[in-house]
Write an enzyme that holds these catalytic residues in place. Structure first.
Site, PDB file in Angstrom:
ATOM      1  N   GLY A   1       0.684  -1.041   0.388  1.00  0.00           N
ATOM      2  CA  GLY A   1       0.398  -0.158  -0.148  1.00  0.00           C
ATOM      3  C   GLY A   1       0.652   1.398  -0.153  1.00  0.00           C
ATOM      4  O   GLY A   1       0.358   2.080   0.225  1.00  0.00           O
TER       5      GLY A   1
ATOM      6  N   PRO B   1       5.269  -4.894  -0.824  1.00  0.00           N
ATOM      7  CA  PRO B   1       4.954  -4.048  -2.062  1.00  0.00           C
ATOM      8  C   PRO B   1       4.716  -4.273  -3.412  1.00  0.00           C
ATOM      9  O   PRO B   1       5.346  -5.339  -3.636  1.00  0.00           O
ATOM     10  CB  PRO B   1       6.094  -3.298  -1.979  1.00  0.00           C
ATOM     11  CG  PRO B   1       7.017  -4.108  -1.380  1.00  0.00           C
ATOM     12  CD  PRO B   1       6.631  -5.132  -0.496  1.00  0.00           C
TER      13      PRO B   1
ATOM     14  N   ARG C   1       2.879  -1.599  -6.186  1.00  0.00           N
ATOM     15  CA  ARG C   1       3.045  -0.690  -6.399  1.00  0.00           C
ATOM     16  C   ARG C   1       4.287   0.386  -6.878  1.00  0.00           C
ATOM     17  O   ARG C   1       5.240   0.437  -7.242  1.00  0.00           O
ATOM     18  CB  ARG C   1       1.604   0.962  -5.861  1.00  0.00           C
ATOM     19  CG  ARG C   1       1.577   1.712  -6.988  1.00  0.00           C
ATOM     20  CD  ARG C   1       1.373   2.855  -5.939  1.00  0.00           C
ATOM     21  NE  ARG C   1      -0.389   1.882  -5.462  1.00  0.00           N
ATOM     22  CZ  ARG C   1      -1.428   2.156  -5.762  1.00  0.00           C
ATOM     23  NH1 ARG C   1      -1.773   2.683  -7.093  1.00  0.00           N
ATOM     24  NH2 ARG C   1      -2.042   1.132  -5.668  1.00  0.00           N
TER      25      ARG C   1
ATOM     26  N   ARG D   1      -7.508   3.309 -14.414  1.00  0.00           N
ATOM     27  CA  ARG D   1      -7.561   4.040 -12.528  1.00  0.00           C
ATOM     28  C   ARG D   1      -7.845   5.447 -12.653  1.00  0.00           C
ATOM     29  O   ARG D   1      -8.378   5.484 -11.977  1.00  0.00           O
ATOM     30  CB  ARG D   1      -6.203   3.680 -12.612  1.00  0.00           C
ATOM     31  CG  ARG D   1      -5.504   2.466 -12.383  1.00  0.00           C
ATOM     32  CD  ARG D   1      -3.445   2.427 -11.662  1.00  0.00           C
ATOM     33  NE  ARG D   1      -4.287   2.607 -10.238  1.00  0.00           N
ATOM     34  CZ  ARG D   1      -3.659   3.357  -9.844  1.00  0.00           C
ATOM     35  NH1 ARG D   1      -3.215   4.508 -10.790  1.00  0.00           N
ATOM     36  NH2 ARG D   1      -4.576   4.044  -8.339  1.00  0.00           N
TER      37      ARG D   1
ATOM     38  N   CYS E   1     -15.204   4.121 -27.052  1.00  0.00           N
ATOM     39  CA  CYS E   1     -16.980   3.864 -26.997  1.00  0.00           C
ATOM     40  C   CYS E   1     -17.689   4.756 -26.102  1.00  0.00           C
ATOM     41  O   CYS E   1     -17.918   4.121 -25.271  1.00  0.00           O
ATOM     42  CB  CYS E   1     -18.064   3.816 -28.220  1.00  0.00           C
ATOM     43  SG  CYS E   1     -16.871   3.281 -29.473  1.00  0.00           S
ATOM     44  N   GLU E   2     -17.138   5.655 -25.359  1.00  0.00           N
ATOM     45  CA  GLU E   2     -17.560   5.905 -23.550  1.00  0.00           C
ATOM     46  C   GLU E   2     -16.832   7.122 -23.540  1.00  0.00           C
ATOM     47  O   GLU E   2     -15.403   7.628 -23.399  1.00  0.00           O
ATOM     48  CB  GLU E   2     -16.666   4.877 -22.648  1.00  0.00           C
ATOM     49  CG  GLU E   2     -17.257   5.431 -21.590  1.00  0.00           C
ATOM     50  CD  GLU E   2     -17.460   3.761 -20.562  1.00  0.00           C
ATOM     51  OE1 GLU E   2     -17.564   2.899 -21.338  1.00  0.00           O
ATOM     52  OE2 GLU E   2     -17.870   3.997 -19.736  1.00  0.00           O
TER      53      GLU E   2
ATOM     54  N   TYR F   1      -1.249  -1.908 -11.914  1.00  0.00           N
ATOM     55  CA  TYR F   1      -2.292  -2.127 -12.031  1.00  0.00           C
ATOM     56  C   TYR F   1      -3.011  -1.384 -13.414  1.00  0.00           C
ATOM     57  O   TYR F   1      -3.782  -0.802 -13.607  1.00  0.00           O
ATOM     58  CB  TYR F   1      -2.617  -1.538 -10.884  1.00  0.00           C
ATOM     59  CG  TYR F   1      -2.782  -2.424  -9.366  1.00  0.00           C
ATOM     60  CD1 TYR F   1      -3.404  -2.920  -9.279  1.00  0.00           C
ATOM     61  CD2 TYR F   1      -2.024  -1.290  -8.618  1.00  0.00           C
ATOM     62  CE1 TYR F   1      -2.325  -3.483  -8.252  1.00  0.00           C
ATOM     63  CE2 TYR F   1      -1.249  -1.360  -7.618  1.00  0.00           C
ATOM     64  CZ  TYR F   1      -1.588  -3.645  -7.545  1.00  0.00           C
ATOM     65  OH  TYR F   1      -1.627  -4.151  -5.692  1.00  0.00           O
TER      66      TYR F   1
HETATM   67  N1  LLP Z   1      -1.006  -6.521   0.351  1.00  0.00           N
HETATM   68  C1  LLP Z   1      -2.323  -7.405  -0.151  1.00  0.00           C
HETATM   69  C2  LLP Z   1      -3.113  -7.788   0.645  1.00  0.00           C
HETATM   70  C3  LLP Z   1      -3.181  -6.447  -0.910  1.00  0.00           C
HETATM   71  O1  LLP Z   1      -4.106  -6.611  -0.978  1.00  0.00           O
HETATM   72  C4  LLP Z   1      -2.123  -5.384  -1.913  1.00  0.00           C
HETATM   73  C5  LLP Z   1      -3.224  -5.003  -2.902  1.00  0.00           C
HETATM   74  C6  LLP Z   1      -0.376  -5.557  -1.895  1.00  0.00           C
HETATM   75  C7  LLP Z   1      -0.463  -6.109  -1.376  1.00  0.00           C
HETATM   76  C8  LLP Z   1      -0.073  -4.723  -2.999  1.00  0.00           C
HETATM   77  O2  LLP Z   1      -0.686  -3.368  -2.672  1.00  0.00           O
HETATM   78  P1  LLP Z   1       0.849  -2.181  -2.993  1.00  0.00           P
HETATM   79  O3  LLP Z   1       1.839  -1.826  -3.159  1.00  0.00           O
HETATM   80  O4  LLP Z   1       0.467  -1.974  -4.807  1.00  0.00           O
HETATM   81  O5  LLP Z   1      -0.501  -1.006  -3.171  1.00  0.00           O
HETATM   82  N2  LLP Z   1      -6.589  -1.495  -8.367  1.00  0.00           N
HETATM   83  C9  LLP Z   1      -5.740  -0.874  -7.498  1.00  0.00           C
HETATM   84  C10 LLP Z   1      -5.098  -1.136  -6.316  1.00  0.00           C
HETATM   85  C11 LLP Z   1      -5.781  -2.348  -5.514  1.00  0.00           C
HETATM   86  C12 LLP Z   1      -4.591  -3.313  -4.508  1.00  0.00           C
HETATM   87  C13 LLP Z   1      -5.099  -4.539  -3.871  1.00  0.00           C
HETATM   88  N3  LLP Z   1      -4.382  -4.766  -3.410  1.00  0.00           N
HETATM   89  C14 LLP Z   1      -5.357   0.757  -8.301  1.00  0.00           C
HETATM   90  O6  LLP Z   1      -4.989   0.479  -9.088  1.00  0.00           O
HETATM   91  O7  LLP Z   1      -4.782   1.472  -7.391  1.00  0.00           O
END
Ligand code: LLP
Length: 463
Positions: A278, A321, A323, A360, A391-392, A421
Site C-alpha cells: 500500500g 509492496p 505499486r 485507473r 466508445c465512452e 495496475y
Molecule cells: N498485499 C495485499 C494483501 C494486497 O491486497 C495488496 C493490494 C498489496 C499487498 C499490494 O498493494 P500495493 O503496494 O501495490 O499498493 N487496483 C488498485 C490497487 C488495488 C490493490 C489491491 N491490493 C489501484 O490501481 O490502485
C-alpha cells in the site's frame, strides 16, 4: 488530494475552467525524476530515451500504445526494499500490480519473495522458477482447486481469509500429509488512504477477519487446534497509495496486541507479522513518496516499541509492496491522434489507447502526468485532457494536464508511473488489443508480454 485551479489562462481561454490541476511546470520539456523511471532522460535531439533508447525507435519497433519497463530501475527498487528491510525481514512483491515470467525471474534473482492471489499468478510464478517456499498465497475466495495446487506445490504460506478457509486449508494439508504454514489476515479497523486514515467504517468489507469483535482471536484458536496448520503469524493490509505512516502505526499496534492476547491465552508467541503493501508513489509532481529505508525504519520502530510495551519477542516483519516497486518503472507510450480544442474549456487530445490500457483514471479518478516525448517544444502550455479511442466519454487517461500548444497528430506522448495496475487491469473493451510490455535495459529492448493480435481475439471466440 486537492489541487488549486490554475489562476491564469495560457491559451484557448482567458479564465481556465475549474479542475484539479496545478499550474503548468515552468518548463514543459523538463522531466520530473519523481515520476519518471531512473534511466529516462532526453537525448541531444530532445527525444525521451529510456535505457539509452529513444522513444521514436521504440515506437517504430514495438508500436503504440505500449508499456516500456525500465528493468534496471525495477531491479534497483527490489534491492532497495530488500536492503532497507535487511535479513531479519521479508519483502514479498505483490504480483497483482504487474506479473510476468520475466518479472518473476528478476524477483528471484534479486532475492525477493512473491505474493500471488490467484491460480493464474501462481502458475506464472512457478513456471518462471520462483521457489514455492518464497510464495505467499492470498485471496478472499481461493477455490479448492487453487488451494490444492498451492499446498501441493509447497508454497511458503497461505494467508487465511475466513473461517471456512481455515478448515478447508487444514483438510487439504492433512490430505497431503503436511502442516501448511499459514497466516491469518485480520481486519485491524484502519482504512488508509493517501494523506489520511479513517478508523471507522472498516469492518464493512470482504477481506480479513475482524479484530474488533474477537473474531480474529477465535480464528487463531481454531487454526491452532487443527493439525494440518502451522500458524506462523498474523497479516494486515490497510489500503493503497498511502503516504502517511499513521495508519501503519495503528495497524501494527493492534496486530501486536493480538499477538500478546494469543501469548496470554495459548502460551504461544507467533513469530511473524505481515503489514501488507500500500505504499504510495509519485504519479504527479505533487506526490512525495517515502524511500524504502524510511518506511522500513518507521515500521520496525513501531513494531519494536509495541512489542517492548507488550513484553513480546519482536516478530519477524514482512511487507508486500507492489505499486512502490513496479509503478514508477514504466511509462505508456501513445501516438497522438485527433486534437479538439474546445473554446473556453480545454483541448481534448485523443491517443491510440485509453481505458483499456489504463482503467485507473476512470475507476479511481487517479491523477497522472503526461509529456510530449518525441521532441521538445517551446510553445506555450495548453490545458489538455488526454482521452482514449473507446466508445465512452469516461475514457480518460489524464484528466487535467498541460502539453505544448503546438502538439500535432503523430507526436508521441508518454504517461509515466503506469507500471502498476495498468497492464494487470487492462481489458479488451471494444476489442482493443492489449498493449505489449517491453523491458528496456542498457541499450536493449525486448518484449516480455507481447501485444495481443486479432488472431488472439478470434481464437477465444469459438463461434
Ligand atoms: N498485499 C495485499 C494483501 C494486497 O491486497 C495488496 C493490494 C498489496 C499487498 C499490494 O498493494 P500495493 O503496494 O501495490 O499498493 N487496483 C488498485 C490497487 C488495488 C490493490 C489491491 N491490493 C489501484 O490501481 O490502485
Amino acid at each position: 488530494m486537492s489541487r488549486s485551479a490554475h489562476p491564469a489562462g495560457p491559451r484557448h481561454a482567458d479564465v481556465l475552467p475549474e479542475g484539479h490541476y496545478s499550474a503548468p511546470a515552468a518548463d514543459l520539456n523538463a522531466l520530473d525524476e519523481k515520476v519518471w523511471s531512473r534511466t529516462v532522460t532526453r537525448d541531444a535531439d530532445g527525444a525521451l530515451t529510456v535505457g539509452g533508447i529513444a522513444v521514436a525507435r521504440l515506437a517504430e519497433e514495438f508500436g503504440t500504445p505500449a508499456y516500456f519497463l525500465d528493468e534496471s530501475d525495477f531491479r534497483a527498487r527490489c534491492r532497495a526494499w530488500a536492503d532497507a528491510f535487511g535479513p531479519d525481514a521479508d519483502v514479498f512483491y505483490a504480483g497483482k500490480a504487474f506479473l510476468s515470467r520475466a518479472v518473476v525471474r528478476w524477483l528471484t534473482e534479486e532475492g525477493l519473495n512473491l505474493d500471488v492471489c490467484s491460480g493464474g499468478e501462481l502458475t506464472t510464478a512457478l513456471d518462471a522458477g520462483m521457489p514455492a517456499e518464497r510464495i505467499a498465497f492470498h485471496g478472499n475466495n481461493k477455490t479448492v482447486a487453487e488451494i490444492e495446487r498451492a499446498v501441493g506445490a509447497g508454497v511458503g504460506r497461505i494467508v487465511l481469509d475466513s473461517f471456512q478457509e481455515i478448515v478447508r486449508v487444514a483438510h487439504i494439508a492433512q490430505r497431503h500429509g503436511i502442516r501448511q504454514r499459514v497466516q491469518i489476515r485480520v481486519t485491524v479497523g484502519v482504512e488508509a488512504h493517501t494523506h489520511e486514515f479513517i478508523a471507522t467504517a472498516h469492518e464493512d468489507q470482504k477481506f480479513g477477519i475482524a479484530l474488533a469483535d474477537g473474531q480474529a482471536a477465535e480464528a487463531v484458536r481454531r487454526a491452532l487446534s487443527l493439525d494440518g496448520l502451522d500458524l506462523i503469524g498474523v497479516h494486515s493490509h490497510i489500503g493503497s497509495q498511502i503516504f502517511d505512516m499513521a495508519g501503519f502505526e495503528v495497524s501494527a499496534r493492534r496486530v501486536v496486541q493480538l499477538l500478546a492476547e494469543v501469548r496470554d491465552e495459548h502460551g504461544v508467541e507467533l513469530p511473524e507479522i505481515d503489514l501488507g503493501g500500500g505504499l504510495g508513489i509519485a504519479y504527479t509532481s505533487d506526490d512525495d513518496p517515502r524511500e524504502p529505508h524510511e518506511i522500513a525504519k518507521a515500521l520496525s520502530d513501531i513494531v519494536t516499541r509495541e512489542c517492548e510495551a507488550a513484553k513480546l519477542r519482536t516478530p519477524r516483519i514482512s511487507v508486500e509492496p507492489g505499486r512502490a516497486i513496479v509503478g514508477p518503472t514504466a511509462f505508456t507510450l501513445y501516438e497522438v491522434g485527433t486534437i479538439k480544442p474546445l473554446e473556453g474549456l480545454r483541448t481534448y487530445v485523443s491517443v491510440d489507447g485509453g481505458m483499456s490500457d489504463n482503467i485507473r483514471t476512470a475507476l479511481y479518478d487517479a491523477e497522472y502526468s503526461v509529456a510530449l516525448v518525441s521532441r521538445t517544444s517551446d510553445a506555450e502550455p495548453m490545458l489538455v485532457r488526454v482521452v482514449g479511442k473507446h466508445c465512452e466519454s469516461g475514457d480518460i487517461v489524464v484528466k487535467d494536464a498541460f502539453l505544448p500548444a503546438d502538439l500535432a497528430p503523430g507526436d508521441l506522448i508518454a504517461v509515466p508511473a503506469t507500471g502498476a495496475y495498468c497492464r494487470s487491469m487492462a481489458s479488451n473493451y471494444n476489442h482493443a488489443l492489449r498493449p505489449p510490455v517491453v523491458a528496456v535495459r542498457d541499450g536493449e529492448a525486448r518484449v516480455i508480454v507481447r501485444r495481443e493480435t486479432e488472431e488472439d481475439l478470434l481464437r477465444l471466440d469459438v463461434g
